[in-house]
Design a protein around this motif. Sequence first.
Motif, PDB file in Angstrom:
ATOM      1  N   LYS A  56       0.834  -1.208   0.000  1.00 59.63           N
ATOM      2  CA  LYS A  56       0.000   0.000   0.000  1.00 59.63           C
ATOM      3  C   LYS A  56       0.864   1.252   0.000  1.00 59.63           C
ATOM      4  CE  LYS A  56      -3.768   2.153   2.710  1.00 59.63           C
ATOM      5  NZ  LYS A  56      -3.119   3.392   3.184  1.00 59.63           N
ATOM      6  N   GLU A  65       0.908   4.079  -2.944  1.00 61.36           N
ATOM      7  CA  GLU A  65       0.496   5.446  -2.642  1.00 61.36           C
ATOM      8  C   GLU A  65       1.611   6.445  -2.902  1.00 61.36           C
ATOM      9  OE1 GLU A  65      -2.985   4.712   0.724  1.00 61.36           O
ATOM     10  OE2 GLU A  65      -0.904   5.027   1.385  1.00 61.36           O
ATOM     11  N   GLY A 122       1.014   7.740  -6.258  1.00 60.45           N
ATOM     12  CA  GLY A 122      -0.266   8.368  -6.546  1.00 60.45           C
ATOM     13  C   GLY A 122      -1.478   7.480  -6.715  1.00 60.45           C
ATOM     14  N   TYR A 123      -1.364   6.198  -6.443  1.00 61.92           N
ATOM     15  CA  TYR A 123      -2.539   5.333  -6.546  1.00 61.92           C
ATOM     16  C   TYR A 123      -3.509   5.583  -5.394  1.00 61.92           C
ATOM     17  CZ  TYR A 123      -0.637   2.299 -10.240  1.00 61.92           C
ATOM     18  OH  TYR A 123      -0.169   1.806 -11.422  1.00 61.92           O
ATOM     19  N   ARG A 124      -4.786   5.430  -5.700  1.00 60.49           N
ATOM     20  CA  ARG A 124      -5.796   5.296  -4.656  1.00 60.49           C
ATOM     21  C   ARG A 124      -5.864   3.816  -4.317  1.00 60.49           C
ATOM     22  NH1 ARG A 124     -10.728   3.326  -4.199  1.00 60.49           N
ATOM     23  NH2 ARG A 124     -12.165   4.178  -2.639  1.00 60.49           N
ATOM     24  N   VAL A 125      -5.651   3.464  -3.067  1.00 60.67           N
ATOM     25  CA  VAL A 125      -5.479   2.068  -2.668  1.00 60.67           C
ATOM     26  C   VAL A 125      -6.568   1.673  -1.681  1.00 60.67           C
ATOM     27  CG1 VAL A 125      -3.928   0.388  -1.601  1.00 60.67           C
ATOM     28  CG2 VAL A 125      -2.988   2.244  -3.004  1.00 60.67           C
ATOM     29  N   ASP A 126      -7.168   0.517  -1.911  1.00 59.10           N
ATOM     30  CA  ASP A 126      -8.113  -0.067  -0.958  1.00 59.10           C
ATOM     31  C   ASP A 126      -7.401  -1.168  -0.192  1.00 59.10           C
ATOM     32  OD1 ASP A 126     -11.075   0.899  -1.337  1.00 59.10           O
ATOM     33  OD2 ASP A 126     -10.224   0.774  -3.360  1.00 59.10           O
ATOM     34  N   ALA A 155      -5.687  -1.953  -6.147  1.00 55.90           N
ATOM     35  CA  ALA A 155      -5.574  -0.627  -6.757  1.00 55.90           C
ATOM     36  C   ALA A 155      -5.855  -0.763  -8.252  1.00 55.90           C
ATOM     37  CB  ALA A 155      -4.192  -0.032  -6.523  1.00 55.90           C
ATOM     38  N   ARG A 194       2.762   4.614 -13.249  1.00 56.39           N
ATOM     39  CA  ARG A 194       2.326   5.904 -12.713  1.00 56.39           C
ATOM     40  C   ARG A 194       3.418   6.965 -12.902  1.00 56.39           C
ATOM     41  NH1 ARG A 194      -2.790   7.366 -11.489  1.00 56.39           N
ATOM     42  NH2 ARG A 194      -2.001   8.711  -9.825  1.00 56.39           N
TER      43      ARG A 194
END
Length: 438
Positions: free
Chosen positions: A44, A48, A51-55, A68, A133
């Motif tokens: 994670k 991040e 720049g990823y949005r991570v669940d 992601a 990214r």
Amino acid sequence: MTTPSPVEAEALELIRDLIRIESVNTGDDATIGDGETRAALFVKRKLEEVGYRVDLVEPRPGRASVVARLAGADPQAGALVVHAHLDVVPVVEADWTHPPFGAEIHDGILYGRGAVDMKNYAGTILALARSYRREGVVPRRDLIFAFFADEEAGGVWGARWIVRHRPDLFSGATEAISEVGGFSIPLTDDRRAYLVATAEKGVTWATLTARGHAAHGSRPTPDNAVVRLSRAVAAVGAHRFPMVATPALTRFLQVFGEHRGIRFTDEGLDGQLAGLGFVSSIVSSSARNTVSPTVLSAGGKTNVIPAEATARLDIRVLPGADVSLQEELAALVGDDVDLSWGRPVPAIESPIDSPLLEVLQDAITTEDPDGLVVPYLLPASTDNKHLAQLGIHGYGFVPLRVPADFDVFGEFHAADERIPVDALHFSTRVTDHILRNA
């Protein structure tokens, strides 16, 4: 040995970092600890950073997974799930010549639990996700990067839980890539085949129970439960289920038959497959249903004839063969024992003519011009089975070019689990081509 590219070097470093995180899955909540969550938090953080949005999904403490998504250029194209599991099986350190969580490299070989199963792929796709990214890469279709917990114990708190409770994370997905396949095996003296798992056997369990009259050991009974159970178990052990020509097996035999000059036959298949070397055990197991007696239980004292004896069976079922196998096994064990069934995990089967396989072939060709991607049926299970419940077609393909005598499948769960470093660099390059063009 050529100098690795920056993304190849980063992938290797991430693989080693992940191996050093002891995310051992014992299958027992009391002893598992928080290794999976520590590995998930590592992933994670790395995602991040770029720049990823991570669940991060953690259905119970210590059992975390990470998902992601990278948006693609064609919103109409089905998303591709690229997934790896972060857990590993336990080790007996005394059996290892190198520290199992040291991620040490000796003579160009990386050693460590997860080097093949499957922190190698986790680190590879993590590095590529970061690279995309940073470079602003927009693939053709959405890429969903998933890093699952608990695969080694059936995915209960990993892929299975997420599929049931957070299917939104896989919205729009139509295909998936993960283990077990992609490794090279000798096709001819100068050509390699790269296996792709287009199907997986189903899994179920059954219990045989024989009953009789309890008695003193000095007074034999005609209905001794142990004897009756033993006859049934012996019958199961001696039985050879018939070969079934699934699409994956048919294609495998066709390709290897043409290149090896072999005309495979039903009657001589096992002997003919033996000539293929270490891969023969995988293909032979995938050619038919299998039933293996694994656990026997009867009595507690030598001088007491028990009233009951049981045997548990491990059963691996070809696609569409559940009913026929149950009927065949019931007839085999007869009426002397009771046969009860556990809950099945169905087999899965994905199209062998998917355009994705053409992408896999193109990717291999860029690095190994004579390499040939060949479908096969995996006799074991992966998290692709859980994704299949969402209509996602799964393929096993972690590309690894290895020496002709290197048995990648044999490294799964083995002591001194290892992989050549140059095979990992190859994996990064080929996987990069796949994800950019899928």
